[in-house]
Design a protein around this motif. Structure first.
Motif, short mmCIF file in Angstrom:
data_model
loop_
_atom_site.label_atom_id
_atom_site.label_comp_id
_atom_site.label_asym_id
_atom_site.label_seq_id
_atom_site.Cartn_x
_atom_site.Cartn_y
_atom_site.Cartn_z
N LEU A 121 24.50 118.46 -65.26
CA LEU A 121 22.81 117.77 -65.11
C LEU A 121 22.86 115.89 -64.94
O LEU A 121 21.84 115.24 -64.20
N SER A 122 23.12 116.05 -66.48
CA SER A 122 23.21 114.21 -66.25
C SER A 122 23.38 113.11 -65.06
O SER A 122 23.18 112.20 -64.74
N ALA A 123 24.69 113.91 -64.29
CA ALA A 123 24.39 113.17 -63.14
C ALA A 123 23.80 112.82 -61.90
O ALA A 123 24.18 112.58 -60.76
N GLN A 124 24.10 114.36 -61.67
CA GLN A 124 22.36 114.51 -60.92
C GLN A 124 21.38 114.14 -61.13
O GLN A 124 20.17 114.26 -60.03
N TYR A 125 20.76 114.41 -62.25
CA TYR A 125 18.94 114.20 -62.40
C TYR A 125 18.84 113.28 -63.13
O TYR A 125 17.72 113.26 -63.94
N ASP A 126 19.18 112.48 -63.61
CA ASP A 126 19.09 111.13 -64.84
C ASP A 126 18.43 110.39 -63.81
O ASP A 126 18.32 109.49 -63.30
N GLU A 127 16.47 110.98 -63.89
CA GLU A 127 15.38 110.54 -63.75
C GLU A 127 15.71 108.84 -64.48
O GLU A 127 14.89 108.73 -65.76
N LEU B 38 26.53 123.09 -69.93
CA LEU B 38 25.30 122.84 -69.76
C LEU B 38 23.90 122.62 -70.82
O LEU B 38 23.22 122.25 -71.02
N ALA B 39 24.57 123.83 -72.07
CA ALA B 39 23.70 123.95 -73.51
C ALA B 39 23.42 122.73 -74.01
O ALA B 39 22.68 122.23 -75.11
N TRP B 40 24.82 121.67 -73.99
CA TRP B 40 25.15 120.38 -74.90
C TRP B 40 24.24 119.58 -74.18
O TRP B 40 23.43 118.30 -74.71
N GLU B 41 24.41 119.77 -72.87
CA GLU B 41 23.02 118.56 -72.05
C GLU B 41 22.39 119.02 -72.67
O GLU B 41 20.86 117.70 -72.16
N LEU B 42 21.51 119.46 -73.08
CA LEU B 42 20.06 119.62 -73.05
C LEU B 42 19.62 120.06 -73.95
O LEU B 42 18.65 119.78 -74.71
N THR B 43 20.49 120.07 -75.88
CA THR B 43 20.38 119.96 -76.82
C THR B 43 21.25 119.05 -77.24
O THR B 43 20.45 118.19 -78.29
N GLY B 44 22.52 118.31 -76.72
CA GLY B 44 22.47 117.16 -77.32
C GLY B 44 23.21 115.86 -76.80
O GLY B 44 23.51 114.54 -77.58
N SER B 45 22.99 116.04 -76.18
CA SER B 45 23.28 115.03 -74.48
C SER B 45 22.48 113.91 -75.13
O SER B 45 21.30 113.69 -75.39
N PRO B 46 22.55 112.24 -74.75
CA PRO B 46 21.98 111.53 -74.08
C PRO B 46 20.61 112.00 -73.65
O PRO B 46 19.43 112.19 -73.50
N LEU B 47 21.05 112.68 -72.16
CA LEU B 47 19.74 113.86 -71.16
C LEU B 47 19.12 114.46 -72.25
O LEU B 47 18.14 114.26 -71.69
N GLY B 48 19.33 115.24 -72.71
CA GLY B 48 18.74 116.42 -73.62
C GLY B 48 17.81 115.54 -74.65
O GLY B 48 16.55 115.93 -74.51
#
Ligand SMILES: Cc1cc2nc3c(=O)[nH]c(=O)nc-3n(C[C@H](O)[C@H](O)[C@H](O)COP(=O)(O)OP(=O)(O)OC[C@H]3O[C@@H](n4cnc5c(N)ncnc54)[C@H](O)[C@@H]3O)c2cc1C
Length: 482
Positions: free
Chosen positions: A245-251, A428-438
């Motif tokens: 998600l971060s690789a494709q959608y980091d606005e 995927l769940a970590w990207e939504l909850t725990g990552s800088p993107l999340g």
């Protein structure tokens, strides 16, 4: 053989100008920098949908003025089918990006469309506004311009009355026959580093005695003197496949420094005019059309997080527990509440004084004001259900050596999924909850529309309370002996 560029390629090509984009302490070229690769590829693909025969009629309309297909965010709605068709276009882009990209320019284009559609309302405040906004609207449509909007001043000392930290506020320092020179700063400008143009005006009401702070300007992103200071990038290296998600959608988000930026008069839409700028800020057509897009995107995002949470509950075998079902039910009711409000806003759309059909703003506003609580709550539910599983994701590739591979296969599978799929799901769940993107998304949903406290309070202030109080009144006249 002549090679014609696609619409998306032409957009990316336009970013190769002299813009000042700063990342990690260096001035960088967005098109050549790894941090922007995935995002630009995503936007290029979305722009190309306007010419793709399979999606063209959904995402675009044939525009007589430009003699071309144009994204529906530029469509001035004149009927209910127009309102619905704008919604379909928003939904298509939002679903393709799982609601994770919020400023794909359809929000800012919709604001522009609203101001353009109601331009004559502004004539009493500034007779030049209607002509200027019409010319810019046609130009933006013709050029397929990627737009973004920035309103807030930097967070220096919010306790000061407007104008007291005047040095930070965007203001005109010089003007001549060609245009004006502006100085100051603005935050937060999502997508500014890869926008064509940035629309800037103040979010707060400028007092009448400070006209020098009351402007609405459209600044080319490549203007000399404009510096865009990016936050850290969340787009991970090409080789890292665990943060897709971060690789494709980091606005990207940026703070903008205007170090004596020239803006030609045709792009100075309003000038030294506190009342007119306030009318623009409060314009219902612009808010209704733009937040219509926002809440459709929110719905896509709530669907996505509900899907990920449901899949996890099933895969770790907790979906039959009452407490887990109750939380999953809450996610579904969030999703369906927003969906219902969108349906109501569209069904009750009606023409304004100029014949523009607008989604009913009270339902759009309610959906928007619920969103800043719903999304953080959805993240909390995902964390509560996924629990420690979010931290048992192996780092790096899981096809390591044979021994580790077999143990991962044996111990990290789920109810139906093998280990590789289940690890993907938890990544995927970590990207939504725990990552800088999340973390950024949680913050975005809370604040993107301004201060949520004042937004909700404003809904109360604007509401027709007489009608409500009328329901209490008969009780007050009853004798205490009755
Ligand atoms: C990720 C992200 C992206 C964004 N992108 C954009 C964008 O592209 N374009 C854009 O225009 N905006 C954007 N925004 C929104 C915007 O920049 C602000 O975040 C938003 O308007 C809130 O203002 P602030 O952050 O300056 O908070 P502040 O106004 O500084 O508020 C900080 C805290 O103090 C409280 N507070 C402040 N002033 C008062 C007061 N007078 N009375 C009572 N309480 C007060 C607030 O409730 C809040 O809790 C974005 C925000 C985020 C988080």
């Amino acid at each position: 053989m002549s090679i014609t560029m696609s619409r998306g390629q032409a957009y990316v090509q336009r970013l190769n100008d002299e813009r000042n984009v700063w990342l990690d302490g260096e001035r960088i070229q967005v098109t050549g920098h790894q941090a922007f690769q995935g995002t630009l590829q995503t936007i290029e693909g979305l722009f190309n949908l306007v010419d793709d025969p399979e999606t063209r009629e959904t995402v675009a309309y044939w525009d007589e003025q430009t003699g071309s297909y144009v994204h529906r965010s530029f469509l001035v709605p004149r009927s209910l089918p127009d309102v619905n068709s704008r919604a379909d276009a928003f939904r298509l882009w939002a679903d393709r990006t799982y609601g994770v990209m919020s400023r794909l320019s359809d929000y800012a284009r919709s604001r522009l469309t609203g101001w353009y559609a109601t331009r004559h309302e502004m004539t009493a405040h500034d007779p030049a506004f209607a002509g200027k906004i019409s010319a810019y609207f046609e130009q933006a449509k013709r050029n397929d311009a990627f737009l973004t909007i920035v309103q807030r001043d930097p967070q220096i000392n919010r306790s000061l009355p407007v104008g007291e930290d005047e040095d930070a506020m965007l203001r005109i320092v010089k003007s001549n026959a060609e245009g004006v020179v502006i100085r100051g700063a603005k935050m937060v400008a999502t997508a500014a580093p890869y926008a064509d143009d940035i629309i800037a005006y103040p979010v707060q009401r400028i007092p009448g005695h400070l006209p020098e702070l009351a402007h609405m300007v459209i600044v080319a992103a490549g203007s000399p003197g404009l510096h865009m200071m990016c936050r850290e990038s969340f787009a991970t290296k090409d080789t890292d496949k665990s943060h897709l998600l971060s690789a494709q959608y980091d606005e990207m988000d940026a703070v903008l420094f205007f170090d004596d930026v020239f803006v030609p008069w045709e792009r100075v839409l309003l000038h030294n005019n506190p009342e007119a700028v306030w009318q623009i800020r409060c314009n219902t057509a612009s808010a209704s059309l733009a937040y219509h897009q926002s809440v459709i995107r929110l719905h896509s995002k709530l669907e996505f997080i509900t899907a990920v949470t449901s899949a996890i509950a099933k895969e770790i075998g907790v979906d039959s527990f009452l407490n887990v079902q109750e939380q999953l039910g809450e996610l579904i009711s969030q999703m369906q509440t927003i969906e219902g409000l969108i349906i109501a806003a569209e069904a009750q759309s009606k023409p304004d004084a100029f014949g523009n059909w607008l989604p009913e703003f009270k339902y759009i506003e309610t959906a928007r004001n619920l969103g800043n609580r719903y999304y953080p709550r959805a993240v909390e539910i995902l964390k509560t259900i996924a629990a420690g599983g979010l931290i048992q994701i192996p780092s790096g590739t899981f096809e390591m050596n044979e021994k580790m591979g077999s143990m991962i296969g044996k111990y990290l599978g789920g109810v139906t999924m093998q280990a590789p799929e289940k690890i993907r799901l938890f990544q995927l769940a970590w990207e939504l909850t725990g990552s800088p993107l999340g973390a950024r998304h949680d913050l975005y949903e809370r604040f993107y529309a301004g201060d949520p406290v004042r937004n909700r309070a404003n809904q109360y202030v604007q509401y027709d309370k007489e009608r409500l109080l009328g329901k209490v009144e008969p009780w007050l006249r009853r004798s205490l002996k009755d």
